[in-house]
Design an enzyme around this catalytic site. Structure first.
Site, PDB file in Angstrom:
ATOM      1  N   LYS A 116      32.837  56.990 -31.830  1.00  0.00           N
ATOM      2  CA  LYS A 116      33.872  55.650 -30.782  1.00  0.00           C
ATOM      3  C   LYS A 116      33.883  55.884 -30.236  1.00  0.00           C
ATOM      4  O   LYS A 116      34.148  54.607 -29.257  1.00  0.00           O
ATOM      5  CB  LYS A 116      33.149  54.885 -32.132  1.00  0.00           C
ATOM      6  CG  LYS A 116      31.945  55.077 -32.829  1.00  0.00           C
ATOM      7  CD  LYS A 116      31.197  53.672 -33.910  1.00  0.00           C
ATOM      8  CE  LYS A 116      30.832  53.924 -35.112  1.00  0.00           C
ATOM      9  NZ  LYS A 116      29.718  53.762 -35.164  1.00  0.00           N
ATOM     10  N   GLU A 200      37.695  46.326 -33.271  1.00  0.00           N
ATOM     11  CA  GLU A 200      37.449  45.800 -32.141  1.00  0.00           C
ATOM     12  C   GLU A 200      36.933  44.105 -32.971  1.00  0.00           C
ATOM     13  O   GLU A 200      37.625  44.020 -34.271  1.00  0.00           O
ATOM     14  CB  GLU A 200      35.489  46.149 -32.734  1.00  0.00           C
ATOM     15  CG  GLU A 200      35.281  47.192 -31.258  1.00  0.00           C
ATOM     16  CD  GLU A 200      33.478  47.691 -31.620  1.00  0.00           C
ATOM     17  OE1 GLU A 200      32.868  46.844 -32.408  1.00  0.00           O
ATOM     18  OE2 GLU A 200      33.769  49.083 -31.548  1.00  0.00           O
ATOM     19  N   HIS A 235      25.402  45.656 -42.312  1.00  0.00           N
ATOM     20  CA  HIS A 235      24.939  46.332 -41.264  1.00  0.00           C
ATOM     21  C   HIS A 235      24.282  47.643 -40.789  1.00  0.00           C
ATOM     22  O   HIS A 235      24.125  48.453 -39.842  1.00  0.00           O
ATOM     23  CB  HIS A 235      26.605  47.342 -41.027  1.00  0.00           C
ATOM     24  CG  HIS A 235      27.867  46.110 -40.796  1.00  0.00           C
ATOM     25  ND1 HIS A 235      27.552  45.148 -40.281  1.00  0.00           N
ATOM     26  CD2 HIS A 235      28.786  46.071 -42.183  1.00  0.00           C
ATOM     27  CE1 HIS A 235      29.056  44.282 -40.514  1.00  0.00           C
ATOM     28  NE2 HIS A 235      29.299  45.097 -41.860  1.00  0.00           N
ATOM     29  N   ARG A 292      20.155  60.593 -30.065  1.00  0.00           N
ATOM     30  CA  ARG A 292      19.014  61.521 -30.712  1.00  0.00           C
ATOM     31  C   ARG A 292      17.687  60.156 -31.220  1.00  0.00           C
ATOM     32  O   ARG A 292      18.068  59.106 -29.855  1.00  0.00           O
ATOM     33  CB  ARG A 292      19.321  61.628 -32.624  1.00  0.00           C
ATOM     34  CG  ARG A 292      19.776  60.025 -32.907  1.00  0.00           C
ATOM     35  CD  ARG A 292      19.889  60.104 -34.075  1.00  0.00           C
ATOM     36  NE  ARG A 292      21.096  59.581 -35.144  1.00  0.00           N
ATOM     37  CZ  ARG A 292      20.411  58.116 -34.665  1.00  0.00           C
ATOM     38  NH1 ARG A 292      19.481  57.834 -34.548  1.00  0.00           N
ATOM     39  NH2 ARG A 292      21.457  56.952 -35.248  1.00  0.00           N
TER      40      ARG A 292
HETATM   41  P1  ADP Z   1      26.954  52.632 -37.379  1.00  0.00           P
HETATM   42  O1  ADP Z   1      27.027  53.630 -36.246  1.00  0.00           O
HETATM   43  O2  ADP Z   1      27.818  52.506 -38.803  1.00  0.00           O
HETATM   44  O3  ADP Z   1      25.777  51.890 -37.909  1.00  0.00           O
HETATM   45  P2  ADP Z   1      27.563  50.141 -34.828  1.00  0.00           P
HETATM   46  O4  ADP Z   1      28.794  50.321 -34.369  1.00  0.00           O
HETATM   47  O5  ADP Z   1      26.945  50.829 -34.537  1.00  0.00           O
HETATM   48  O6  ADP Z   1      27.826  51.293 -36.564  1.00  0.00           O
HETATM   49  O7  ADP Z   1      27.848  48.612 -35.500  1.00  0.00           O
HETATM   50  C1  ADP Z   1      26.575  48.386 -36.835  1.00  0.00           C
HETATM   51  C2  ADP Z   1      25.957  46.894 -36.966  1.00  0.00           C
HETATM   52  O8  ADP Z   1      27.673  46.199 -37.120  1.00  0.00           O
HETATM   53  C3  ADP Z   1      25.780  46.553 -35.471  1.00  0.00           C
HETATM   54  O9  ADP Z   1      24.837  46.336 -35.141  1.00  0.00           O
HETATM   55  C4  ADP Z   1      26.566  44.933 -35.542  1.00  0.00           C
HETATM   56  O10 ADP Z   1      25.265  44.362 -36.100  1.00  0.00           O
HETATM   57  C5  ADP Z   1      27.232  44.968 -36.553  1.00  0.00           C
HETATM   58  N1  ADP Z   1      28.883  45.237 -35.931  1.00  0.00           N
HETATM   59  C6  ADP Z   1      29.950  46.254 -34.558  1.00  0.00           C
HETATM   60  N2  ADP Z   1      30.166  46.156 -34.187  1.00  0.00           N
HETATM   61  C7  ADP Z   1      30.464  44.809 -34.428  1.00  0.00           C
HETATM   62  C8  ADP Z   1      31.695  43.917 -33.907  1.00  0.00           C
HETATM   63  N3  ADP Z   1      32.557  44.424 -32.976  1.00  0.00           N
HETATM   64  N4  ADP Z   1      31.331  42.447 -33.951  1.00  0.00           N
HETATM   65  C9  ADP Z   1      30.420  41.672 -34.418  1.00  0.00           C
HETATM   66  N5  ADP Z   1      29.253  43.113 -34.784  1.00  0.00           N
HETATM   67  C10 ADP Z   1      29.491  44.396 -35.043  1.00  0.00           C
END
Ligand code: ADP
Length: 665
Positions: A116, A200, A235, A292
């Site tokens: 990431k 973040e 999440h 993907r």
């Molecule tokens: P993963 O790869 O584990 O799925 P992501 O980075 O795609 O993690 O984040 C998954 C979810 O977590 C997002 O869809 C959102 O709901 C929540 N999320 C991620 N980053 C943030 C953020 N900075 N603020 C609020 N919610 C977040």
């Protein structure tokens, strides 16, 4: 185009890929673990190769075994699906090195987006907007804390190698930071073998909006609009839709362009998804790119009229994209829900077990069901507990939401606890109908989405009773079919004789409550004494697995299923699983200390199997009673002694009288 495709995956996605591959005239090769020998995906392909034991590590994640299977079967290309090795650059490289086509982006693109923080470092200079945060190399806890303070709490700690919502911690205040950091790192090392994290700004009430992108080898990059996947638990997505509700056309165009820019910046090829978070003002920020096909790709297929697996295969074969950006049109609205074997009332804890009943609504052009299991299959503890994806479409969102409600209501599952009723509650929620979706939706509305089943209605109880009676009659008919004696009482079980009166009490347990229902069969009608209504319930119509119950002129359709002593009634609100309290058998568990064995209903003693004073083993037949044209055998509740017998063969007995005095050893 290649002729033979190996699908390095399982479950619904392997079945879905096989469908398109067959349509394109390819020969398909499935792979399977020992636990999946009879799985639907194995049956869906032309050939299948066993790649190892049940554990994913030794099978679906086993690169050596997969490459060997591909070579053995002469596969020209490998499609990795999603999950498992789909974002593993080493696997992609191994496929290429073995002289086969990898249906996915080049290993370098997988690698660069796999982290990431690495992805952010590449895409930030390309002008892709980022969530404010820190994604550098310095992992010193004090330094990270100072960065968190700069960003401002709440802050989200994320594993750079993360996925599936793991290795993620929200920190509300500075004093919690160090502890949460340690937990996130520990989790990340356990799950991904890499404890590196990024920080973040945590956006409250954010939306998850992602864009489907596609690139071909001629350098063309397009997007296929956005999806909203905000409704999540832990999440992880459970409801996805396209297009994102309430987005202005400017925002939609801007986010699409940002995703195209991201894909262009990394010389992308094939299908990819750029994920963004969006705030209340529709500002969006990149969070990660998935290299993907996504689980939720069907919603995009439906609003654009495309087959994204076909696009993947064509692009991998070196063909140009089937459509240019201007030719990709958006029509209507589509919603997907993920049906999981999980218990929403216990933190969405995954469940396992046998899918005793699994019935979906008809595929009718408006409802699509992608699944990798059939009725009778097991949800095993080895893999993801997703049972199916239910996808609906409509001309507009309101129509799609309405179809989603009825599709969920028409889905029947028994044997395993699922989130079906929970999803139904989401689909019925006014905030969902309003399109007010955000990542905190489930928490915010948890009181309304509470899926604790209310006490069963009279219709539900009546249906369970009818299922029991039906089952008993079926058993009796089978016995009748087996006997040659034309005068056997079993032979009169076809059609209950007119004006015959039969009385019985059926006892059912649910949620530590007993429902004792008196049933009378008078003049072709059942009359029941139910918990709340007057004793007047009638069966109007029935067909296998489904019952119509009519009470006071209102008719209800429910699905029923009997498995041993368990009766499942699949009502709209959820599946009620009753345990039949059969005094004959229940005595085994409940009265094991010994004591009385009583008549569960009025009837006639047809057989005495033991003599007073006999020593018997638990479960040994003691006495058989005929009642309601069925035989009920009372069994020994435990190892013990028959103290005395109160009745002999041919005797009529009243309900509740003691038949056998018994003493446990
Ligand atoms: P993963 O790869 O584990 O799925 P992501 O980075 O795609 O993690 O984040 C998954 C979810 O977590 C997002 O869809 C959102 O709901 C929540 N999320 C991620 N980053 C943030 C953020 N900075 N603020 C609020 N919610 C977040």
């Amino acid at each position: 185009m290649f002729r033979t495709l190996l699908i390095a995956n399982r479950g619904e996605i392997a079945c879905r890929i096989a469908r398109t591959a067959h349509r394109l005239g390819m020969r398909t090769i499935a792979v399977y673990s020992e636990a999946d020998r009879d799985a639907l995906h194995v049956q869906s392909c032309d050939e299948a190769v066993c790649i190892g034991p049940a554990s994913a590590r030794e099978s679906y994640l086993n690169i050596k075994a997969l490459i060997a299977a591909a070579k053995r079967t002469g596969a020209e290309a490998v499609h990795p699906g999603y999950g498992f090795l789909s974002e593993n650059a080493a696997f992609a490289q191994a496929v290429i090195d073995a002289g086969m086509v990898w249906v996915g982006p080049p290993p370098a693109a997988i690698e660069s987006m796999g982290s990431k923080s690495g992805a952010k470092a590449i895409l930030e200079p390309a002008g892709v907007p980022m969530v404010p945060g820190y994604h550098g190399d310095n992992q010193d806890p004090d330094f990270l804390l100072s960065k968190a303070e700069e960003i401002g709490f709440p802050v989200l700690i994320k594993a750079v190698a993360g996925g599936g919502g793991r290795g993620m911690r929200i920190v509300e205040k500075a004093s919690d930071f160090t502890k949460s950091l340690e937990t996130a790192q520990r989790e990340a090392i356990g799950a991904f073998g890499d404890g590196t994290v990024l920080l973040e700004k945590y956006l409250t009430k954010a939306r998850h909006v992602e864009v489907q992108v596609f690139a071909d080898s001629t350098g063309q990059v397009v997007h296929l609009f956005e999806r909203d996947c905000s409704i999540q638990r832990r999440h992880q997505k459970v409801v996805e839709e396209a297009p994102a509700p309430g987005l202005s056309s400017e925002t939609s165009a801007a986010i699409g362009q940002a995703a195209v820019n991201a894909a262009s910046a990394i010389d992308y090829l094939g299908a990819g998804t750029c994920e963004f978070l969006m705030d209340a003002d529709q500002n969006f920020y990149f969070i990660e790119m998935n290299t993907r096909l996504q689980v939720e790709h069907p919603v995009t297929e439906w609003i654009t009229g495309t087959d994204l697996v076909e696009w993947q295969l064509r692009v991998a074969a070196g063909e140009p994209l089937p459509l240019s950006q201007n030719d990709i049109r958006l029509q209507g609205h589509a919603i997907e829900v993920r049906l999981y074997a999980e218990d929403p009332s216990r933190g969405f804890l995954p469940q396992t077990g046998k899918l005793e009943v699994l019935k979906f609504p008809e595929h009718d052009g408006f409802v699509r069901v992608d699944t990798g299991v059939v009725e009778g299959d097991e949800v095993s503890p080895h893999y993801d507990p997703m049972i199916a994806k239910l996808i609906v479409r409509g001309e507009n969102r309101a129509q799609a939401v309405a179809r989603l409600r009825s599709a969920l209501a028409d889905t029947q599952i028994a044997g395993v606890t699922t989130n079906r009723a929970f999803l139904h509650a989401v689909a019925r929620h006014p905030a969902f109908a309003d399109g007010d979706v955000h990542t905190g939706f489930i928490d915010q509305h948890s009181a309304d989405l509470n899926v604790t089943l209310p006490n069963p209605s009279d219709e539900v109880v009546a249906a369970a009773v009818l299922a029991v009676l039906d089952q008993r009659r079926a058993t009796a008919e089978q016995q009748a079919a087996r006997t040659d004696d034309p005068y056997s009482p079993w032979n009169s079980t076809h059609g209950w004789r007119l004006n015959e009166r039969v009385h019985e009490t059926v006892q059912l347990d649910w949620n530590e409550q007993r429902y004792a229902v008196q049933v009378a069969y008078i003049g072709r009608e059942y009359h029941m004494t139910l918990p709340t209504s007057p004793a007047n319930t009638r069966v109007v119509h029935r067909e296998p697995g489904r019952l119509a119950v009519e009470i006071a002129g209102r008719r209800f359709n429910v699905g029923v299923h009997v498995e041993g002593q368990d009766i499942s009634v699949m009502a709209r609100r959820g599946t009620y699983r009753f345990a039949l309290h059969d005094p004959g058998t229940a005595a085994m568990g409940q009265d094991a200390s010994g004591g009385k064995l009583t008549a569960p209903m009025p009837g006639k003693v047809t057989k005495v199997h033991v003599k007073a004073g006999a020593a018997v083993k638990k479960g040994a037949p003691l006495l058989t009673l005929e009642a309601m044209k069925m035989e009920h055998t009372l069994n020994a509740p435990a190892d013990g002694t028959v103290v005395s017998l109160r009745f002999g063969e041919g005797d009529q007995v009243e309900e509740g009288v003691e038949l056998v005095a018994f003493e446990s050893a």
